[in-house]
Design an enzyme around this catalytic site. Sequence first.
Site: not given
Ligand code: FAD
Length: 267
Positions: A105-106, A113, A116, A217
């Site tokens: 979550h970026r 953290q 280790q 999550r």
């Molecule tokens: C059920 C599940 C399965 C998953 N499986 C995988 C997997 O197999 N492989 C894998 O690599 N990841 C996986 N993930 C991780 C997922 O792809 C996301 O990286 C993670 O959930 C963070 O979500 P997010 O990008 O919404 O959150 P954040 O990184 O906190 O971003 C929040 C929001 O900001 C916006 N945002 C963030 N960065 C950008 C950007 N660069 N450009 C445009 N908008 C942006 C988007 O709207 C995003 O929703 C999984 C997640 C879930 C919940």
Amino acid sequence: MTELRLITGPGVYVLARQSIDHGELTRFLHDTGFPHWTTDSPCDGESVVEIAGRVCYRSFNGGRKHDDYVRHILEVGHGSVCEHAVWTLLITGVSRTLTHELVRHRIGLSPSQESQRYVDASGVAFVVPPRVLAEQQSWERDLRFGGHCPDYADWLSACSAALNCYLRLLGPPSDRMDREKRKQITEAARSVLPGCAETRIALTGNARAMRNLVELRASKHADAEIRRLGCAILDVMQREAPNLFADYQRTPLPDGTFDVTTPHRKV
Ligand SMILES: Cc1cc2nc3c(=O)[nH]c(=O)nc-3n(C[C@H](O)[C@H](O)[C@H](O)COP(=O)(O)OP(=O)(O)OC[C@H]3O[C@@H](n4cnc5c(N)ncnc54)[C@H](O)[C@@H]3O)c2cc1C
């Protein structure tokens, strides 16, 4: 066999939350012509959100009560004002596998953290995966079988083998070894620790980012361990900021966690 320390659930501690400087708020309200504005917000984090929202429209002259104001923000998706409310959580009793997902979550969430490389993991605990734990508990309840279920026994012996290998690679403690050498040994030894090794993480996040975390999550689609943490974070945040997290519904799942949903995703 080395005695294993096992963990069956996360700990979530609220280290820090915001507090309003009421002297400065009074000065601002006086200087901008709204000396009589007050809020019935239950906490300063929510007050900051309401004040930021009211700054946008210069609406300090009455209007909605606080709970209605926040509900409206969520309904219309004016989520950027939720970024002004910030909390710091300390999270314990979670696996490295879980934190690998958590730190994906970026935006708006800052993690720190436990290392280790620096922290000696000789006494590390292992987080029992929820499914393995549930199977073991059902075997314990069923007197016909008794004892440990095979999956649980396999899981324990894999953790034990990994820990024994870690301890062998680490070698005996020595006062004479310099820091750099000790770090090299620890970083090589940690490579054999499994994903279920316990870690601890500090997480500072704003309400908008916390909401996104909960929605992704504490979901039936998420991994069971991180779903358990997502549900625990939602419990904490609903105590901390009841209106900012009021719109979530919990549907019970067979594993004792919840599928959390909201009509206002990604505000
Ligand atoms: C059920 C599940 C399965 C998953 N499986 C995988 C997997 O197999 N492989 C894998 O690599 N990841 C996986 N993930 C991780 C997922 O792809 C996301 O990286 C993670 O959930 C963070 O979500 P997010 O990008 O919404 O959150 P954040 O990184 O906190 O971003 C929040 C929001 O900001 C916006 N945002 C963030 N960065 C950008 C950007 N660069 N450009 C445009 N908008 C942006 C988007 O709207 C995003 O929703 C999984 C997640 C879930 C919940």
